[in-house]
Design a protein around this motif. Structure first.
Motif, PDB file in Angstrom:
ATOM      1  N   GLY A  24       0.500  -1.560   0.251  1.00  0.00           N
ATOM      2  CA  GLY A  24       0.034   0.076  -0.191  1.00  0.00           C
ATOM      3  C   GLY A  24       0.979   1.369  -0.155  1.00  0.00           C
ATOM      4  O   GLY A  24       0.028   1.899  -0.682  1.00  0.00           O
ATOM      5  N   LEU A  42      -9.215   6.453   0.793  1.00  0.00           N
ATOM      6  CA  LEU A  42      -8.706   4.806   1.592  1.00  0.00           C
ATOM      7  C   LEU A  42      -8.231   5.291   2.821  1.00  0.00           C
ATOM      8  O   LEU A  42      -8.604   4.016   3.564  1.00  0.00           O
ATOM      9  CB  LEU A  42      -7.647   5.021   0.719  1.00  0.00           C
ATOM     10  CG  LEU A  42      -7.586   4.840  -0.762  1.00  0.00           C
ATOM     11  CD1 LEU A  42      -6.245   4.934  -1.907  1.00  0.00           C
ATOM     12  CD2 LEU A  42      -8.142   3.087  -0.995  1.00  0.00           C
ATOM     13  N   GLN A  43      -7.917   6.650   3.552  1.00  0.00           N
ATOM     14  CA  GLN A  43      -7.045   6.842   4.659  1.00  0.00           C
ATOM     15  C   GLN A  43      -9.435   6.180   5.544  1.00  0.00           C
ATOM     16  O   GLN A  43      -8.942   5.844   6.437  1.00  0.00           O
ATOM     17  CB  GLN A  43      -6.785   8.247   5.121  1.00  0.00           C
ATOM     18  CG  GLN A  43      -6.975   8.115   6.300  1.00  0.00           C
ATOM     19  CD  GLN A  43      -6.279   9.771   6.950  1.00  0.00           C
ATOM     20  OE1 GLN A  43      -6.619  10.382   6.006  1.00  0.00           O
ATOM     21  NE2 GLN A  43      -5.637  10.036   7.309  1.00  0.00           N
ATOM     22  N   TYR A  45     -10.959   4.534   4.585  1.00  0.00           N
ATOM     23  CA  TYR A  45     -11.688   2.908   4.604  1.00  0.00           C
ATOM     24  C   TYR A  45     -10.361   2.251   4.931  1.00  0.00           C
ATOM     25  O   TYR A  45     -11.128   1.500   6.285  1.00  0.00           O
ATOM     26  CB  TYR A  45     -11.155   2.489   3.141  1.00  0.00           C
ATOM     27  CG  TYR A  45     -11.767   0.965   3.128  1.00  0.00           C
ATOM     28  CD1 TYR A  45     -12.571   0.801   3.457  1.00  0.00           C
ATOM     29  CD2 TYR A  45     -10.184   0.292   2.824  1.00  0.00           C
ATOM     30  CE1 TYR A  45     -12.629  -0.889   2.843  1.00  0.00           C
ATOM     31  CE2 TYR A  45     -10.020  -0.971   3.081  1.00  0.00           C
ATOM     32  CZ  TYR A  45     -11.936  -2.337   2.896  1.00  0.00           C
ATOM     33  OH  TYR A  45     -11.893  -3.069   2.683  1.00  0.00           O
TER      34      TYR A  45
END
Length: 108
Positions: A24, A42-43, A45
């Protein structure tokens, strides 16, 4: 399972977690100009995933020690409490407020 196989499983899962984190991070390092909207998504999630893992880890013991009904009542009481607290905390905004057509003022 004997102790050697338990250690092997623990090491394999730790290696998998470390490799996933590195994979990642590689996307972030390779991308020269990251899209802030995608990074925020994304953070969020990742944060939700970590919170759900913590919740499910703690919920089993809490439900066993308190009982099903009392555990669920305290859970929803906590949800309501944090909902009320979040309602009183203002969200930061970077939207421009146009006081004059020639200049824009940003609120931090």
């Amino acid at each position: 399972m004997d102790s050697q196989s338990q250690v092997a499983v623990a090491l394999a899962l730790s290696l998998l977690g470390g490799l996933s984190t590195s994979f990642g991070a590689l996307f972030v390092v390779i991308n020269p100009a990251p899209n802030l909207k995608m990074l925020g998504l994304l953070q969020g999630y990742a944060a939700g995933l970590m919170l759900s893992i913590s919740f499910f880890d703690l919920a089993h013991n809490a439900l066993n020690s308190l009982g099903f009904l009392k555990g669920k009542l305290w859970f929803f009481a906590g949800v309501l409490f944090f909902g009320v607290v979040a309602n009183f905390i203002p969200e930061p905004t970077l939207a421009p407020i146009s006081t004059d057509k020639s200049r824009k003022v940003y609120i931090k």
